[in-house]
Design a protein around this motif. Structure first.
Motif, PDB file in Angstrom:
ATOM      1  N   SER A   1       0.803  -1.318  -0.212  1.00  0.00           N
ATOM      2  CA  SER A   1       0.114   0.055  -0.141  1.00  0.00           C
ATOM      3  C   SER A   1       0.526   1.425  -0.301  1.00  0.00           C
ATOM      4  CB  SER A   1      -0.910   0.062   1.191  1.00  0.00           C
ATOM      5  OG  SER A   1      -1.717  -0.748   1.357  1.00  0.00           O
ATOM      6  N   ARG A   2       1.940   0.689   0.962  1.00  0.00           N
ATOM      7  CA  ARG A   2       2.901   2.290   1.007  1.00  0.00           C
ATOM      8  C   ARG A   2       3.193   2.435  -0.550  1.00  0.00           C
ATOM      9  NH1 ARG A   2       7.549   2.576   2.511  1.00  0.00           N
ATOM     10  NH2 ARG A   2       7.779   0.244   3.311  1.00  0.00           N
ATOM     11  N   ARG A   3       3.600   1.883  -1.065  1.00  0.00           N
ATOM     12  CA  ARG A   3       4.614   1.791  -2.378  1.00  0.00           C
ATOM     13  C   ARG A   3       3.567   2.426  -3.705  1.00  0.00           C
ATOM     14  NH1 ARG A   3       8.574  -3.758  -3.233  1.00  0.00           N
ATOM     15  NH2 ARG A   3       9.901  -2.815  -1.273  1.00  0.00           N
ATOM     16  N   MET A   4       2.172   2.021  -3.383  1.00  0.00           N
ATOM     17  CA  MET A   4       1.372   2.149  -4.321  1.00  0.00           C
ATOM     18  C   MET A   4       0.755   3.714  -4.034  1.00  0.00           C
ATOM     19  SD  MET A   4       0.195  -0.006  -6.670  1.00  0.00           S
ATOM     20  CE  MET A   4      -0.987   0.531  -7.042  1.00  0.00           C
ATOM     21  N   ASN A   5       0.791   4.115  -2.670  1.00  0.00           N
ATOM     22  CA  ASN A   5       0.754   5.834  -2.480  1.00  0.00           C
ATOM     23  C   ASN A   5       1.782   6.760  -3.225  1.00  0.00           C
ATOM     24  OD1 ASN A   5      -1.761   4.390  -0.952  1.00  0.00           O
ATOM     25  ND2 ASN A   5      -0.881   4.505   0.738  1.00  0.00           N
ATOM     26  N   ALA A   6       2.825   5.982  -2.996  1.00  0.00           N
ATOM     27  CA  ALA A   6       3.650   7.337  -3.170  1.00  0.00           C
ATOM     28  C   ALA A   6       3.637   7.322  -5.021  1.00  0.00           C
ATOM     29  CB  ALA A   6       5.175   6.227  -3.052  1.00  0.00           C
ATOM     30  N   VAL A   7       3.393   6.329  -5.627  1.00  0.00           N
ATOM     31  CA  VAL A   7       3.389   6.254  -7.086  1.00  0.00           C
ATOM     32  C   VAL A   7       2.011   6.865  -7.215  1.00  0.00           C
ATOM     33  CG1 VAL A   7       2.609   4.916  -9.072  1.00  0.00           C
ATOM     34  CG2 VAL A   7       4.632   3.758  -7.578  1.00  0.00           C
ATOM     35  N   GLY A   8       0.726   7.161  -6.306  1.00  0.00           N
ATOM     36  CA  GLY A   8      -0.276   7.919  -6.436  1.00  0.00           C
ATOM     37  C   GLY A   8       0.542   9.471  -6.469  1.00  0.00           C
ATOM     38  N   ASN A   9       1.286   9.438  -5.216  1.00  0.00           N
ATOM     39  CA  ASN A   9       1.331  11.316  -5.188  1.00  0.00           C
ATOM     40  C   ASN A   9       2.186  11.556  -5.668  1.00  0.00           C
ATOM     41  OD1 ASN A   9       0.237  10.739  -2.760  1.00  0.00           O
ATOM     42  ND2 ASN A   9       1.976  10.183  -0.873  1.00  0.00           N
ATOM     43  N   ASP A  10       3.677  10.919  -6.726  1.00  0.00           N
ATOM     44  CA  ASP A  10       4.099  10.992  -7.559  1.00  0.00           C
ATOM     45  C   ASP A  10       3.072  11.710  -9.026  1.00  0.00           C
ATOM     46  OD1 ASP A  10       5.881  11.041  -6.581  1.00  0.00           O
ATOM     47  OD2 ASP A  10       6.546   8.476  -7.708  1.00  0.00           O
ATOM     48  N   ILE A  11       2.185  10.694  -9.182  1.00  0.00           N
ATOM     49  CA  ILE A  11       0.833  11.393 -10.513  1.00  0.00           C
ATOM     50  C   ILE A  11      -0.060  12.075 -10.294  1.00  0.00           C
ATOM     51  CG2 ILE A  11      -1.062  10.406 -11.762  1.00  0.00           C
ATOM     52  CD1 ILE A  11       0.202   7.482 -11.304  1.00  0.00           C
ATOM     53  N   VAL A  12      -0.339  12.759  -9.072  1.00  0.00           N
ATOM     54  CA  VAL A  12      -0.739  13.888  -8.851  1.00  0.00           C
ATOM     55  C   VAL A  12       0.123  14.882  -8.693  1.00  0.00           C
ATOM     56  CG1 VAL A  12      -2.556  14.258  -6.941  1.00  0.00           C
ATOM     57  CG2 VAL A  12      -2.893  12.586  -6.592  1.00  0.00           C
ATOM     58  N   ASN A  13       1.092  14.749  -8.148  1.00  0.00           N
ATOM     59  CA  ASN A  13       1.915  16.212  -7.701  1.00  0.00           C
ATOM     60  C   ASN A  13       2.378  16.171  -9.694  1.00  0.00           C
ATOM     61  OD1 ASN A  13       2.276  16.250  -5.009  1.00  0.00           O
ATOM     62  ND2 ASN A  13       3.962  14.537  -4.581  1.00  0.00           N
ATOM     63  N   THR A  14       2.393  15.838 -10.638  1.00  0.00           N
ATOM     64  CA  THR A  14       2.128  15.740 -11.685  1.00  0.00           C
ATOM     65  C   THR A  14       1.434  16.654 -12.284  1.00  0.00           C
ATOM     66  OG1 THR A  14       4.296  13.637 -11.938  1.00  0.00           O
ATOM     67  CG2 THR A  14       3.045  14.763 -14.263  1.00  0.00           C
ATOM     68  N   ALA A  15       0.068  16.402 -12.327  1.00  0.00           N
ATOM     69  CA  ALA A  15      -0.966  16.109 -12.689  1.00  0.00           C
ATOM     70  C   ALA A  15      -1.087  17.843 -12.537  1.00  0.00           C
ATOM     71  CB  ALA A  15      -2.305  15.562 -12.925  1.00  0.00           C
ATOM     72  N   VAL A  16      -0.587  18.103 -11.052  1.00  0.00           N
ATOM     73  CA  VAL A  16      -1.393  19.349 -10.558  1.00  0.00           C
ATOM     74  C   VAL A  16      -0.430  20.586 -10.853  1.00  0.00           C
ATOM     75  CG1 VAL A  16      -1.740  20.906  -8.374  1.00  0.00           C
ATOM     76  CG2 VAL A  16      -2.382  18.026  -8.334  1.00  0.00           C
ATOM     77  N   THR A  17       0.785  20.625 -10.973  1.00  0.00           N
ATOM     78  CA  THR A  17       1.424  21.069 -11.731  1.00  0.00           C
ATOM     79  C   THR A  17       1.656  21.361 -13.251  1.00  0.00           C
ATOM     80  OG1 THR A  17       3.354  20.305 -10.053  1.00  0.00           O
ATOM     81  CG2 THR A  17       4.535  21.660 -12.051  1.00  0.00           C
ATOM     82  N   LYS A  18       1.034  20.220 -13.472  1.00  0.00           N
ATOM     83  CA  LYS A  18       1.230  20.415 -14.978  1.00  0.00           C
ATOM     84  C   LYS A  18      -0.533  21.479 -15.189  1.00  0.00           C
ATOM     85  CE  LYS A  18       0.162  17.639 -19.687  1.00  0.00           C
ATOM     86  NZ  LYS A  18      -0.110  16.546 -20.362  1.00  0.00           N
TER      87      LYS A  18
END
Length: 435
Positions: free
Chosen positions: A169-186
């Motif tokens: 779960s922690r690894r999936m959340n880390a991947v999810g946070n990276d995706i969210v940060n990239t989407a927000v920045t874009k």
């Protein structure tokens, strides 16, 4: 007792016990460090510090050794050690200690300058090659901290199913946070490119203005007279104004001797005491000003309260409709000690200040001394000036009334038409450099 599982082959382990050299110290002489070595991992346990097992202090343990030839059993005192795995790269940090014990294993810790310190003596219970001990004046606990990557490898190898699910779960959340940060920045970059920085700054300023307006009296920008900008009916309704006739009667009929006595007792704020000196002779106008002064004085006294606990916070002479108005419009609800309480928060005090200034404008022909109100309400000058500017007042300097504190540098707030452009507060002001 091993932290990551049960011991299946005791013969494959070797143990080494270290004891503190200071045998005269009443506490240090009982300190022990137990080291266990296998082909894959090394384990370390200790009987002192914050993370020590509590079972050793609650009861005593014994180990019985049976001699099969004689049939006799020898009983020895025993302690339980919680053996933690010591992985490569592991480091011991304890910020609240002056120092800590560190076990150095050259096979796993390829650090330079490793040395043996005789501050700890040991007695071996098997193989002890490959170990050396370093002591750095310990006054606390022995703590082994494992880095995150190595702990993940340990959990993958022999962790429980619950630990493996948490790791996944922690690894999936880390991947999810990276995706969210990239989407927000874009998305932020697209909005900036579409609207421009200037337009976004204007939108933010407008939002700040709207947030400020929530704590101000209703403003009628299209008014043709100053008295219609902040209507008197928005400050005091007709029913509330009528209820003030009885409590304000004492102010309307006050004499010079009574005024001097009240000034000495400071039973009213400075603004009210000063305005009582200039009550109109006309009975209707005198009564109107007395009602306004009584309500303004009540607002200022109410702003000095913190938590409203009494049924009549201003006193029994305050009309019920006025008490209800104060509790409803100028307090916020908070939950404390199992009950809901009315609190005069900082935002509510700012709202009270805005209504006090608006009422003072009606009393003093739409020009009021902000410095006097600031002192009565015990506010910083910057705070009351921000509120006055939000009320669209023009600020000017003037000399105060004789005898008043700091009478050479007073700030006047004037409400005049056309209204100045509304601006959001500038925020934190720069501090002046001290020479």
């Amino acid at each position: 007792r091993f932290a990551n599982g049960k011991l299946q082959q005791p013969d494959s382990l070797s143990f080494t016990m270290y004891r503190n050299r200071d045998t005269a110290h009443p506490r240090k002489r009982h300190r022990r460090i137990l080291v266990s070595e296998t082909e894959r991992l090394c384990y370390v346990g200790h009987n002192f510090g914050n993370e020590v097992m509590k079972c050793n202090s609650l009861c005593r343990y014994f180990v019985g050794v049976l001699d099969k030839n004689s049939g006799q059993m020898d009983v020895y005192n025993a302690e339980i050690f919680n053996m933690q795995p010591l992985l490569s790269g592991g480091r011991c940090w304890q910020s609240q200690l002056l120092g800590c014990f560190v076990l150095l294993i050259p096979a796993l810790f390829p650090w330079h300058g490793a040395r043996t310190d005789p501050s700890l003596l040991y007695r071996g219970c098997g193989r002890s090659s490959g170990f050396c001990v370093l002591l750095g004046g310990c006054t606390g606990c022995f703590n082994v901290c494992l880095c995150l990557v190595q702990m993940d490898l340990c959990i993958e190898a022999f962790g429980t199913s619950k630990q493996k699910r948490a790791l996944s779960s922690r690894r999936m959340n880390a991947v999810g946070n990276d995706i969210v940060n990239t989407a927000v920045t874009k998305a932020a970059a697209n909005i900036i490119d579409a609207k421009g920085v200037t337009a976004l700054m204007q939108d933010m300023a407008q939002d700040d203005v709207q947030n400020i307006s929530a704590f101000l009296p209703p403003c009628h920008e299209d008014a043709d007279k100053p008295e219609h900008v902040y209507k008197f009916e928005d400050i005091l309704s007709p029913a509330e104004y009528e209820a003030l006739q009885v409590p304000a009667a004492a102010l309307a009929s006050i004499t010079a001797e009574e005024l001097a006595k009240r000034a000495e007792e400071r039973s009213h704020c400075s603004f009210v005491l000063e305005e009582l000196k200039f009550l109109p002779t006309d009975e209707k106008r005198r009564d109107h000003k007395a009602r306004c002064l009584w309500f303004l004085d009540t607002l200022i006294k109410f702003s000095q309260l913190k938590v409203i606990k009494k049924k009549h916070p201003i006193g029994p002479e305050c009309p019920h409709i006025i008490s209800r108005k104060l509790m409803k419009n100028f307090t916020s609800l908070t939950y404390n000690d199992g009950s809901i309480q009315n609190l005069v928060s900082a935002s509510m005090k700012a709202k009270i200040t805005a209504y006090v200034i608006a009422l003072a404008l009606h009393i003093s022909n739409f020009q009021t001394d902000l410095t006097v109100l600031q002192n009565d309400m015990k506010l910083p000058e910057s705070r009351i000036l921000d509120i006055a500017k939000a009320l669209r007042l023009r600020i000017s300097k003037a000399k105060g009334m004789p005898g008043m504190e700091n009478d050479e540098n007073h700030k006047l707030g004037t409400l005049s038409l056309p209204l100045p452009t509304q601006k959001a507060p500038e925020g934190q002001r720069k501090r002046k450099k001290m020479n």
